[in-house]
Design a protein around this motif. Structure first.
Motif, mmCIF file in Angstrom:
data_model
loop_
_atom_site.group_PDB
_atom_site.id
_atom_site.type_symbol
_atom_site.label_atom_id
_atom_site.label_comp_id
_atom_site.label_asym_id
_atom_site.label_seq_id
_atom_site.Cartn_x
_atom_site.Cartn_y
_atom_site.Cartn_z
ATOM 1 N N LEU A 207 1.418 -0.763 0.168
ATOM 2 C CA LEU A 207 0.431 0.293 0.287
ATOM 3 C C LEU A 207 1.511 1.316 0.219
ATOM 4 O O LEU A 207 2.220 1.213 0.646
ATOM 5 C CB LEU A 207 -0.933 -0.114 0.624
ATOM 6 N N ILE A 208 0.406 2.039 -0.383
ATOM 7 C CA ILE A 208 0.651 3.462 -0.385
ATOM 8 C C ILE A 208 -0.323 4.661 0.513
ATOM 9 O O ILE A 208 -0.928 4.259 0.792
ATOM 10 C CB ILE A 208 0.750 3.932 -2.214
ATOM 11 N N GLU A 209 0.603 4.782 1.463
ATOM 12 C CA GLU A 209 -0.232 6.121 2.230
ATOM 13 C C GLU A 209 0.668 6.963 2.564
ATOM 14 O O GLU A 209 1.534 6.989 3.113
ATOM 15 C CB GLU A 209 -0.723 4.978 3.405
ATOM 16 N N HIS A 210 -0.203 7.992 2.951
ATOM 17 C CA HIS A 210 0.216 9.309 4.048
ATOM 18 C C HIS A 210 0.388 9.834 5.135
ATOM 19 O O HIS A 210 0.490 10.267 6.137
ATOM 20 C CB HIS A 210 0.180 10.285 3.549
ATOM 21 N N ASP A 211 -0.931 8.653 5.459
ATOM 22 C CA ASP A 211 -1.305 8.711 6.755
ATOM 23 C C ASP A 211 -0.340 7.718 8.232
ATOM 24 O O ASP A 211 -0.531 6.039 7.706
ATOM 25 C CB ASP A 211 -2.989 8.240 6.888
ATOM 26 N N MET A 212 0.019 7.871 8.631
ATOM 27 C CA MET A 212 1.294 7.799 9.230
ATOM 28 C C MET A 212 0.901 6.340 10.064
ATOM 29 O O MET A 212 1.764 6.078 10.732
ATOM 30 C CB MET A 212 2.291 8.640 9.816
ATOM 31 N N LYS A 213 -0.260 6.924 11.082
ATOM 32 C CA LYS A 213 -1.359 6.631 11.586
ATOM 33 C C LYS A 213 -1.713 4.872 11.418
ATOM 34 O O LYS A 213 -1.187 3.903 11.656
ATOM 35 C CB LYS A 213 -2.474 7.103 12.842
ATOM 36 N N LEU A 214 -2.001 4.784 10.381
ATOM 37 C CA LEU A 214 -2.619 4.024 9.730
ATOM 38 C C LEU A 214 -1.700 3.561 8.975
ATOM 39 O O LEU A 214 -1.085 1.510 9.138
ATOM 40 C CB LEU A 214 -2.762 4.734 8.282
ATOM 41 N N VAL A 215 -0.237 3.928 8.635
ATOM 42 C CA VAL A 215 1.325 2.913 7.997
ATOM 43 C C VAL A 215 1.930 2.275 9.345
ATOM 44 O O VAL A 215 1.813 1.050 9.365
ATOM 45 C CB VAL A 215 1.900 3.871 7.402
ATOM 46 N N SER A 216 1.901 2.786 10.407
ATOM 47 C CA SER A 216 2.519 2.568 11.602
ATOM 48 C C SER A 216 1.623 0.922 12.036
ATOM 49 O O SER A 216 2.300 0.452 13.018
ATOM 50 C CB SER A 216 2.727 3.484 12.401
ATOM 51 N N GLY A 217 0.204 1.528 12.023
ATOM 52 C CA GLY A 217 -0.258 0.450 12.894
ATOM 53 C C GLY A 217 -0.797 -1.013 11.917
ATOM 54 O O GLY A 217 -1.515 -1.986 12.681
ATOM 55 N N ILE A 218 0.102 -0.709 10.604
ATOM 56 C CA ILE A 218 -0.945 -2.752 9.778
ATOM 57 C C ILE A 218 0.955 -2.614 9.493
ATOM 58 O O ILE A 218 0.791 -4.141 8.909
ATOM 59 C CB ILE A 218 -2.222 -2.612 8.991
ATOM 60 N N CYS A 219 1.418 -1.623 8.455
ATOM 61 C CA CYS A 219 2.457 -2.532 7.656
ATOM 62 C C CYS A 219 3.951 -2.790 8.852
ATOM 63 O O CYS A 219 3.831 -2.880 9.623
ATOM 64 C CB CYS A 219 2.956 -0.715 7.532
ATOM 65 N N GLU A 220 4.190 -4.121 7.850
ATOM 66 C CA GLU A 220 5.692 -5.006 8.633
ATOM 67 C C GLU A 220 6.493 -4.251 8.167
ATOM 68 O O GLU A 220 7.832 -4.405 8.865
ATOM 69 C CB GLU A 220 5.520 -5.831 8.478
ATOM 70 N N GLU A 221 6.697 -3.708 7.351
ATOM 71 C CA GLU A 221 7.858 -3.185 6.847
ATOM 72 C C GLU A 221 7.602 -2.167 5.689
ATOM 73 O O GLU A 221 6.332 -2.073 5.141
ATOM 74 C CB GLU A 221 8.867 -4.413 5.801
ATOM 75 N N LEU A 222 9.027 -0.806 5.449
ATOM 76 C CA LEU A 222 8.005 -0.268 4.541
ATOM 77 C C LEU A 222 9.944 -0.186 3.859
ATOM 78 O O LEU A 222 10.548 -0.212 4.113
ATOM 79 C CB LEU A 222 7.953 1.408 5.234
ATOM 80 N N THR A 223 9.435 0.714 2.706
ATOM 81 C CA THR A 223 9.990 0.909 1.454
ATOM 82 C C THR A 223 9.877 2.846 1.355
ATOM 83 O O THR A 223 8.771 2.765 1.343
ATOM 84 C CB THR A 223 10.864 0.533 0.177
ATOM 85 N N VAL A 224 10.947 4.001 1.438
ATOM 86 C CA VAL A 224 10.726 4.937 1.515
ATOM 87 C C VAL A 224 11.248 5.883 0.241
ATOM 88 O O VAL A 224 12.646 5.279 -0.230
ATOM 89 C CB VAL A 224 11.515 5.868 2.530
ATOM 90 N N LEU A 225 10.078 5.912 -1.295
ATOM 91 C CA LEU A 225 10.963 6.933 -2.313
ATOM 92 C C LEU A 225 11.000 8.029 -1.637
ATOM 93 O O LEU A 225 10.593 8.909 -1.576
ATOM 94 C CB LEU A 225 9.850 6.443 -2.703
ATOM 95 N N ASN A 226 12.162 9.312 -2.648
ATOM 96 C CA ASN A 226 11.997 10.446 -2.143
ATOM 97 C C ASN A 226 12.975 10.628 -4.065
ATOM 98 O O ASN A 226 13.725 10.160 -4.653
ATOM 99 C CB ASN A 226 12.873 10.751 -1.689
ATOM 100 N N PHE A 227 11.925 11.259 -4.975
ATOM 101 C CA PHE A 227 12.915 12.120 -6.227
ATOM 102 C C PHE A 227 13.052 10.672 -7.201
ATOM 103 O O PHE A 227 13.848 10.946 -7.789
ATOM 104 C CB PHE A 227 13.648 12.805 -6.476
ATOM 105 N N GLY A 228 12.073 9.868 -6.471
ATOM 106 C CA GLY A 228 11.739 8.139 -8.014
ATOM 107 C C GLY A 228 13.305 7.711 -7.180
ATOM 108 O O GLY A 228 12.805 6.062 -8.173
ATOM 109 N N GLU A 229 13.669 8.136 -5.723
ATOM 110 C CA GLU A 229 14.982 6.766 -5.276
ATOM 111 C C GLU A 229 14.526 6.494 -4.286
ATOM 112 O O GLU A 229 13.792 7.428 -3.369
ATOM 113 C CB GLU A 229 16.653 7.870 -5.855
ATOM 114 N N GLU A 230 14.371 4.981 -4.301
ATOM 115 C CA GLU A 230 14.787 4.802 -2.297
ATOM 116 C C GLU A 230 16.182 5.010 -1.521
ATOM 117 O O GLU A 230 16.825 5.418 -2.099
ATOM 118 C CB GLU A 230 14.820 3.641 -2.556
ATOM 119 N N LEU A 231 14.678 6.266 -0.458
ATOM 120 C CA LEU A 231 15.589 6.668 0.121
ATOM 121 C C LEU A 231 16.057 5.246 1.591
ATOM 122 O O LEU A 231 17.059 5.882 1.936
ATOM 123 C CB LEU A 231 14.715 7.715 0.542
#
Length: 252
Positions: A207-231
């Motif tokens: 999932l893509i999401e901006h709601d960090m409460k939802l993200v922190s509540g359900i996602c086990e792992e994350l990838t962060v993109l910034n300007f098209g590249e993985e941060l």
């Protein structure tokens, strides 16, 4: 075997690298998040994974099968379904018919059979009605099966969009900002729905999401993109506390 493997995915528009050397690896049954500031390239990644765009470079594999550059319909048949940031229900159709529209891939009859309303047509329509109602019942929407989708509350429209995606029997479900426009109560209900889907439908979720409460509540792992590249990528808590991630979001 990984459910999804992405290697060196790249696409440019007018010389601008929208996604550049992007890698992603998701285990079967995982609930994974793709986050980043507006314009980071997240939806472009989804469009590459679902065949809306063809990558300039890179490989996308679903359970080891190369699906790079296939048409959207072919990728859906392979087992990838998605929702959209802006809800794309058939709002002038009933809730039931929205789900049935997604079932037509699995329930087929010849065009002439449909035109002449032959017995095979009614048999397939009955089977689709039953399957659609079964799915709606699971998500407490069966009582609104004859309501026009556009007349439902916003939160229920979001849920219906997920149900419609599940009707294609996906292995991988892509959710594009499912909490967009929701109030806190609706977001809480959405979190439970997403967990329920993963646990009961044997589906992997990205999932893509901006709601960090939802993200922190359900996602086990994350990838962060910034300007098209993985941060960065990793466990959710570690990623959200990463100073570089905080800087990217705050623009400092």
């Amino acid at each position: 075997m990984k459910m999804l493997e992405v290697k060196n995915l790249c696409i440019s528009f007018g010389g601008l690298h929208a996604v550049d050397r992007f890698d992603l690896s998701i285990d079967k049954g995982q609930l994974y998040g793709l986050i980043g500031p507006n314009g980071a390239g997240k939806t472009t990644v989804f469009n590459l994974l679902t065949g809306v765009y063809k990558p300039d470079e890179g490989i996308v594999k679903l359970e080891g099968k190369d699906i790079t550059g296939l048409k959207t319909t072919e990728i859906n048949k392979a087992g990838v379904a998605r929702t959209f940031q802006n809800i794309r229900l058939f709002k002038e159709m009933t809730v039931l018919d929205n789900v049935k529209a997604a079932l037509h891939r699995s329930y087929r009859y010849q065009t002439l059979t449909g035109i002449l309303r032959l017995p095979a047509y009614y048999k397939q329509e009955k089977a689709m009605d039953e399957k659609a109602l079964e799915l709606l019942e699971v998500f407490d929407l069966a009582g609104e099966s004859e309501v026009l989708a556009g007349n439902m509350p916003y939160g229920k429209q979001r849920k219906l969009e997920i149900v419609r995606a599940l009707a294609t029997n996906p292995k991988l479900l892509l959710l594009d900002e499912p909490a967009a426009g929701m109030n806190p109560q609706e977001t809480g209900e959405l979190m439970e729905t997403i967990r329920f889907v993963r646990d009961n439908f044997e589906v992997t979720i990205l999932l893509i999401e901006h709601d960090m409460k939802l993200v922190s509540g359900i996602c086990e792992e994350l990838t962060v993109l910034n300007f098209g590249e993985e941060l960065t990528h990793g466990k959710t808590t570690e990623v959200l506390n990463n100073p570089e991630v905080i800087k990217a979001y705050l623009g400092e």
